[in-house]
Scaffold this motif. Structure first.
Motif, PDB file in Angstrom:
ATOM      1  N   THR A   1       0.834  -1.187   0.000  1.00  0.00           N
ATOM      2  CA  THR A   1       0.000   0.000   0.000  1.00  0.00           C
ATOM      3  C   THR A   1       0.873   1.243   0.000  1.00  0.00           C
ATOM      4  OG1 THR A   1      -1.697  -1.173   1.236  1.00  0.00           O
ATOM      5  CG2 THR A   1      -1.796   1.214   1.282  1.00  0.00           C
TER       6      THR A   1
ATOM      7  N   ASP B   1      -9.786  -0.989  -6.578  1.00  0.00           N
ATOM      8  CA  ASP B   1     -10.715  -0.165  -5.819  1.00  0.00           C
ATOM      9  C   ASP B   1      -9.974   0.755  -4.857  1.00  0.00           C
ATOM     10  OD1 ASP B   1      -9.877  -2.390  -4.391  1.00  0.00           O
ATOM     11  OD2 ASP B   1     -11.717  -2.511  -3.215  1.00  0.00           O
ATOM     12  N   SER B   2     -10.648   1.816  -4.450  1.00  0.00           N
ATOM     13  CA  SER B   2     -10.004   2.817  -3.580  1.00  0.00           C
ATOM     14  C   SER B   2     -10.294   2.529  -2.108  1.00  0.00           C
ATOM     15  CB  SER B   2     -10.507   4.212  -3.951  1.00  0.00           C
ATOM     16  OG  SER B   2     -11.921   4.246  -3.871  1.00  0.00           O
ATOM     17  N   HIS B   3      -9.306   2.825  -1.274  1.00  0.00           N
ATOM     18  CA  HIS B   3      -9.430   2.663   0.175  1.00  0.00           C
ATOM     19  C   HIS B   3      -9.017   3.967   0.850  1.00  0.00           C
ATOM     20  CE1 HIS B   3      -8.411  -1.646  -0.979  1.00  0.00           C
ATOM     21  NE2 HIS B   3      -9.659  -1.682  -0.567  1.00  0.00           N
TER      22      HIS B   3
ATOM     23  N   SER C   1      -8.374   3.725   4.173  1.00  0.00           N
ATOM     24  CA  SER C   1      -7.483   3.153   5.175  1.00  0.00           C
ATOM     25  C   SER C   1      -7.398   1.655   4.914  1.00  0.00           C
ATOM     26  CB  SER C   1      -8.009   3.416   6.580  1.00  0.00           C
ATOM     27  OG  SER C   1      -7.131   2.894   7.543  1.00  0.00           O
ATOM     28  N   GLN C   2      -6.250   1.079   5.227  1.00  0.00           N
ATOM     29  CA  GLN C   2      -6.079  -0.352   4.976  1.00  0.00           C
ATOM     30  C   GLN C   2      -5.054  -0.911   5.938  1.00  0.00           C
ATOM     31  OE1 GLN C   2      -5.933  -1.435   0.868  1.00  0.00           O
ATOM     32  NE2 GLN C   2      -4.543  -3.116   1.241  1.00  0.00           N
TER      33      GLN C   2
ATOM     34  N   ASP D   1      -5.635  -6.110   1.724  1.00  0.00           N
ATOM     35  CA  ASP D   1      -7.084  -6.234   1.581  1.00  0.00           C
ATOM     36  C   ASP D   1      -7.593  -7.576   2.092  1.00  0.00           C
ATOM     37  OD1 ASP D   1      -9.512  -5.205   0.871  1.00  0.00           O
ATOM     38  OD2 ASP D   1      -9.182  -5.292  -1.283  1.00  0.00           O
TER      39      ASP D   1
ATOM     40  N   ALA E   1      -9.700  -3.289   5.343  1.00  0.00           N
ATOM     41  CA  ALA E   1      -9.711  -2.154   4.434  1.00  0.00           C
ATOM     42  C   ALA E   1     -11.058  -1.440   4.497  1.00  0.00           C
ATOM     43  CB  ALA E   1      -9.432  -2.612   3.008  1.00  0.00           C
ATOM     44  N   MET E   2     -11.024  -0.115   4.525  1.00  0.00           N
ATOM     45  CA  MET E   2     -12.246   0.685   4.488  1.00  0.00           C
ATOM     46  C   MET E   2     -12.402   1.232   3.073  1.00  0.00           C
ATOM     47  SD  MET E   2     -12.098   2.509   8.277  1.00  0.00           S
ATOM     48  CE  MET E   2     -11.586   4.016   7.607  1.00  0.00           C
ATOM     49  N   GLU E   3     -13.421   0.751   2.376  1.00  0.00           N
ATOM     50  CA  GLU E   3     -13.672   1.163   0.999  1.00  0.00           C
ATOM     51  C   GLU E   3     -14.084   2.632   0.961  1.00  0.00           C
ATOM     52  OE1 GLU E   3     -13.090  -0.939  -1.483  1.00  0.00           O
ATOM     53  OE2 GLU E   3     -12.685  -2.591  -0.129  1.00  0.00           O
ATOM     54  N   ALA E   4     -13.854   3.268  -0.179  1.00  0.00           N
ATOM     55  CA  ALA E   4     -14.195   4.679  -0.327  1.00  0.00           C
ATOM     56  C   ALA E   4     -14.653   4.950  -1.746  1.00  0.00           C
ATOM     57  CB  ALA E   4     -12.976   5.548  -0.011  1.00  0.00           C
TER      58      ALA E   4
END
Length: 75
Positions: free
Chosen positions: A4, A28-30, A32-33, A37, A42-45
């Motif tokens: 990352t 895909d965008s995160h 925070s990770q 993944d 991971a927090m998706e955004a």
């Protein structure tokens, strides 16, 4: 390249290409990770981004490069 990267606005990634007809994919965008993944942290955004792809045939290097804050880094 694995892992990352913490990059911000204006950052430039440069990737070497060693085969003809290579394809390009963006994941895909995160926001925070954790340790990747796969561990489920991971927090998706939903992000609005502009991506420009340029092919430069006269620029040779053997690894990925990141230009961030006017410095070249090897991620």
């Amino acid at each position: 390249m694995a892992g990352t990267l913490r990059i911000g606005a204006g950052a430039k990634m440069v990737y070497p290409v060693f085969v003809d007809g290579v394809l390009f994919f963006i994941g895909d965008s995160h926001i925070s990770q954790g340790d990747g993944d796969l561990d489920g942290t991971a927090m998706e955004a939903s992000l609005d981004v502009v991506i420009r792809v340029t092919v430069r045939r006269c620029f040779y290097f053997s690894t990925s490069l990141l230009m961030h804050h006017k410095e070249w880094l090897i991620p």
